[in-house]
Each structure stands twice: as structure tokens, then as C-alpha cells.
Design a protein around this motif. Structure first.
Motif, mmCIF file in Angstrom:
data_model
loop_
_atom_site.group_PDB
_atom_site.id
_atom_site.type_symbol
_atom_site.label_atom_id
_atom_site.label_comp_id
_atom_site.label_asym_id
_atom_site.label_seq_id
_atom_site.Cartn_x
_atom_site.Cartn_y
_atom_site.Cartn_z
ATOM 1 N N UNK A 89 -32.976 -11.613 -37.576
ATOM 2 C CA UNK A 89 -32.810 -12.742 -38.487
ATOM 3 C C UNK A 89 -31.412 -13.361 -38.379
ATOM 4 N N UNK A 90 -30.402 -12.545 -38.012
ATOM 5 C CA UNK A 90 -29.065 -13.117 -37.786
ATOM 6 C C UNK A 90 -29.121 -14.232 -36.757
ATOM 7 N N UNK A 91 -29.892 -14.026 -35.716
ATOM 8 C CA UNK A 91 -30.028 -15.067 -34.692
ATOM 9 C C UNK A 91 -30.765 -16.292 -35.241
ATOM 10 N N UNK A 92 -31.721 -16.049 -36.146
ATOM 11 C CA UNK A 92 -32.477 -17.177 -36.705
ATOM 12 C C UNK A 92 -31.585 -18.056 -37.589
ATOM 13 N N UNK A 93 -30.732 -17.382 -38.385
ATOM 14 C CA UNK A 93 -29.832 -18.132 -39.271
ATOM 15 C C UNK A 93 -28.879 -18.969 -38.427
ATOM 16 N N UNK A 94 -28.385 -18.359 -37.373
ATOM 17 C CA UNK A 94 -27.440 -19.058 -36.523
ATOM 18 C C UNK A 94 -28.094 -20.272 -35.857
ATOM 19 N N UNK A 95 -29.321 -20.078 -35.390
ATOM 20 C CA UNK A 95 -30.058 -21.161 -34.738
ATOM 21 C C UNK A 95 -30.247 -22.334 -35.703
ATOM 22 N N UNK A 96 -30.764 -22.041 -36.912
ATOM 23 C CA UNK A 96 -31.026 -23.112 -37.878
ATOM 24 C C UNK A 96 -29.711 -23.738 -38.340
ATOM 25 N N UNK A 97 -28.667 -22.901 -38.539
ATOM 26 C CA UNK A 97 -27.383 -23.409 -38.993
ATOM 27 C C UNK A 97 -26.776 -24.396 -37.990
ATOM 28 N N UNK A 98 -26.872 -24.070 -36.704
ATOM 29 C CA UNK A 98 -26.362 -24.975 -35.656
ATOM 30 C C UNK A 98 -27.028 -26.348 -35.763
ATOM 31 N N UNK A 99 -28.339 -26.328 -35.975
ATOM 32 C CA UNK A 99 -29.066 -27.601 -36.044
ATOM 33 C C UNK A 99 -28.783 -28.360 -37.330
ATOM 34 N N UNK A 100 -28.541 -27.630 -38.418
ATOM 35 C CA UNK A 100 -28.186 -28.314 -39.673
ATOM 36 C C UNK A 100 -26.903 -29.118 -39.455
ATOM 37 N N UNK A 101 -25.919 -28.496 -38.795
ATOM 38 C CA UNK A 101 -24.650 -29.186 -38.536
ATOM 39 C C UNK A 101 -24.864 -30.388 -37.626
ATOM 40 N N UNK A 102 -25.645 -30.151 -36.585
ATOM 41 C CA UNK A 102 -25.876 -31.215 -35.613
ATOM 42 C C UNK A 102 -26.590 -32.408 -36.219
#
Lengths: 161, 251
Positions: free
Chosen positions: B133-146
Motif C-alpha cells: 500500500x505504501x507504493x499505492x499511496x505514492x503512486x496516487x500522491x504523485x498524480x494528485x500533485x501532477x
């Protein structure tokens, strides 16, 4: 006469279906071999919860045992302690590299690495340090997709967990 | 330990993972770019794997003797106990990413508490799942910023998605008799205690992404008790089709 050590040797004959260069012992998937009341207990653990190779691995372990005349065995899956790339031996890491897969960095407990701040992934082909991540998620759950800026080849990086 | 409550708890967790996994799998072959198509398929697989682990555990003490496949694929709509947030259709990519960020950032906090569970299965399940799930949060977080700090179009879409999804978040923090009993017995997580920390982390990310935190306090509820949105039936129709049409079919 089968001994625990000889059963471990049999386990080394089982390849990881997605990374055939490595066997399931080198991968750290087989955790324990126990002889209990004339039954062999093989304890395995998945790399990722959804790893689609687990069923094949279980079947392959069962057939290696049966083919060697061992009928009395049970295969158990455990989730804890959770599998980590730190369990991969140096030898296994070198085999990955020769397959064109950049091996995981050591110290997966480091949160910085887990959160994607992977600073130095070496190209498995030319050894260059100048590489960029294309995607955190690659051809399988355990890999990320990278590209080498020196030799321009794309490659898989076995990510730390 | 009350076995009935324990199993109910496991089924709730399993249904959350299964239904989100099913929704994410719908992106397979439809992702906006190849890398994202692969990423969401990978993430979906993590959730379906987590659901399988939970359903296996639930099957051990299932009074009807159902195995993990029967639990996942042969129940009626009213017997599913997932949060409503997870059954909503995917919408556009902004909607999917907003849900991913909302949910996975909550789920990571939840799992970190569950790792302290007195039940060794749940603690082990949490320890394993956290890594994914750490990887999932990071993935979604990157896209939120973008998307938030991207173009006017992407900003509008992700902000709109955050607003639309907001009334479904409260359910994740709800405590009812089942949840309270699991906390009393020492193996469950008090969801209500996660809210402040979650909101704090969320507002940090949102401000970095130049987005605004929705404010409404009212929220939808019902999923934990089998009362679903009208979308659930369509989801189940697709997910259950094979096992309904050919019961017991094996791959």
C-alpha cells in the motif's frame, strides 16, 4: 532416507516461473522445511499478496516432491514475517543482473527507498548510473520500469519491499 | 473471542479489498497511457491478493463451509459489506486517482494500527499489505500533485473529483457494534481515531497540489450493513458472471 537438507535441495530445483534464472529458495519464497510425524511441511510465503505465480510455485513444489516418491507432504502459506527483498542473496542478485533485471537495493527497511527516492539504480547491461524511472509499476508487481540514459535500453528494476 | 464478530470483521476488510480491486481492474486495457494501465492492473492485483488472503481466513470458521471463491463470488449484494466509496464507478482518470489517494492514505494508517493487532493473522496480514500500500499511496500522491498543479483542465477535474467523493469518506471512520467489539477484544482498529491524522496528511498534500479540502460534514453510509448504491449490482453482475453461469468453474 530423506533429510531436511535433501528436501531443501529438492526445493532448489523449483524455478520462479516469472524469473526462471532464480529458484524459489534463492528468492526467499520457501521459508521452512519441517518433518513432523512422517509428514513433510513446506512453508512458503508470497512476494506480493497478489503474486499470480504462487499457485504455479505450489504446484511445482508438489510435483517435485511427488516425482521423488514423497507422497506425504503439506504446503502452507504464511504472510508473516512479510517477504522482503533483503532475503535475496548476493548470488541471487548477480543472477538477476545477468538476466537484465537490476537487483533490489539493500536495506528495504529504509523508508526513503520504499517511498521511491531510489537514488542509484545501475543499468544491468552497461553499468551506467545514469538511469531514470519510467514507471513505478513494471511487467510484474515486483518490478519497476527504468531506462538507461547511457545505452538507451529500457530495463526492469526489482523494487525493494 | 466471538467468532461471528471476528468473521464479520474479516469479511468487511476482504470486501473493501475485493471491490476496489475489481474497480481498478476495469482500467486494464483502458488506461490513459501504457504505464498507467500497467500500474493500475498491478495495484488491482495487490488488492485482489489481499482479499484472497482475508477470504481464506474467513473460510476457516465460515458456518456455511464456503471457501474463498464462494465467499468472493457467490454472495448476494446485501451480503457484501464494503464501504460505498469503493464501489463507485471509476469515472475519469482524475476521479479514479482522487479515490485512490483518499482511500490508500486512509488504508495505510489503518494497516499501521492493525499491525499491532492481538490476532496474529491480522497482524501478519497488515505487515504484508503495508509494503504494497505504501507504493499505492505514492503512486496516487504523485498524480494528485501532477493534476492539481498541472493545467487548468487537470486542476478542475481533480478538484471536482475530490468534491464528489468527499461525502463517501466518512464511512471509512465509522464505528458500529461490530467495530467496537473488535477494539474491545484487542484485535480491531478504532477507525474514529484515525480521522485527525488522516486529515492533516491530506491537507498537506492538497495544499502542495494547489487543491482545496472539501468541507461538508455529512456523509453517506450503509455499505457495512449491505445497503449499497445502485452501481453495486452492475459491478457484481460483471464480477460474478462466470461463477453464476458456470458454478464451480475452474481456470
Amino acid at each position: 532416507m530423506w533429510t531436511v537438507l535433501r528436501i531443501w535441495d529438492l526445493m532448489r530445483e523449483v524455478r520462479d516461473p516469472e524469473i526462471p534464472a532464480l529458484n524459489v529458495v534463492e528468492m526467499g519464497i520457501v521459508r521452512e522445511v519441517v518433518h513432523d510425524n512422517s509428514t513433510w511441511h513446506i512453508i512458503i510465503t508470497p512476494t506480493y499478496s497478489g503474486c499470480p505465480a504462487m499457485k504455479t510455485i505450489e504446484d511445482d513444489i508438489a510435483s517435485v516432491l511427488s516425482n521423488n516418491g514423497i507422497g506425504d507432504f503439506r504446503i502452507f502459506t504464511v504472510l508473516s514475517p512479510a517477504w522482503t527483498t533483503d532475503w535475496m542473496t548476493d548470488e541471487a542478485r548477480e543472477k538477476l543482473r545477468l538476466e537484465g533485471i537490476a537487483p533490489p537495493q539493500k536495506g528495504s527497511a529504509d523508508k526513503g527507498l520504499l517511498m521511491g527516492r531510489v537514488r542509484d539504480v545501475k543499468c544491468p547491461r552497461c553499468g551506467s548510473h545514469s538511469t531514470v524511472m519510467i514507471s513505478q509499476f513494471g511487467s510484474t508487481a515486483c518490478k519497476s520500469l527504468y531506462r538507461c540514459e547511457s545505452c538507451a535500453e529500457p530495463f526492469d528494476y526489482f523494487k525493494c519491499i | 473471542m466471538n467468532k461471528e464478530i471476528y468473521n464479520k470483521y474479516i469479511i468487511r476488510l476482504a470486501d473493501d479489498a475485493l471491490i476496489l480491486g475489481q474497480r481498478l481492474s476495469e482500467w486494464c486495457g483502458h488506461g490513459p497511457i501504457l504505464e498507467e494501465d500497467i500500474a493500475l492492473a498491478n495495484i488491482s492485483l495487490d488488492y485482489i491478493g489481499q482479499a484472497t488472503n482475508l477470504f481464506k481466513q474467513a473460510s476457516v470458521a465460515d458456518e456455511l463451509g464456503r471457501d474463498e471463491d464462494a465467499l468472493a463470488l457467490a454472495r448476494m449484494e446485501s451480503e457484501y459489506n464494503n464501504a460505498l466509496l469503493l464501489e463507485l464507478p471509476n469515472g475519469d482518470y482524475a476521479f479514479t486517482i482522487a479515490r485512490q489517494y483518499y482511500y490508500t492514505s486512509f488504508y495505510l494508517l489503518f494497516l499501521e494500527r492493525l499491525k499491532q493487532s492481538s490476532d496474529s493473522f491480522l497482524a501478519g496480514f497488515a505487515e504484508k499489505s503495508i509494503k504494497e500500500v505504501r507504493y499505492h499511496v505514492q503512486h496516487a500522491g504523485d498524480w494528485m500533485l501532477r493534476m492539481g498543479d498541472g493545467t487548468e483542465e487537470s486542476h478542475t477535474r481533480i478538484q471536482e473529483a475530490l468534491h464528489q467523493l468527499w461525502p463517501y469518506l466518512g464511512e471509512l471512520f465509522e464505528m458500529d457494534d461490530v467495530e467496537r467489539a473488535t477494539v474491545e477484544e484487542g484485535y480491531g482498529v478504532d477507525r474514529s481515531l484515525l480521522l485527525d491524522e488522516w486529515k492533516m496528511k491530506l491537507s498537506d498534500l492538497l495544499s502542495e497540489a494547489t487543491l482545496t479540502l472539501p468541507e461538508s460534514a455529512w456523509h453517506h453510509t450503509g455499505g457495512r450493513h449491505g445497503r449499497h448504491t445502485e452501481q453495486m449490482g452492475f459491478l457484481l453482475a460483471e464480477m460474478q458472471f462466470l461463477q453464476r453461469a458456470y458454478p464451480g468453474a475452474k481456470w
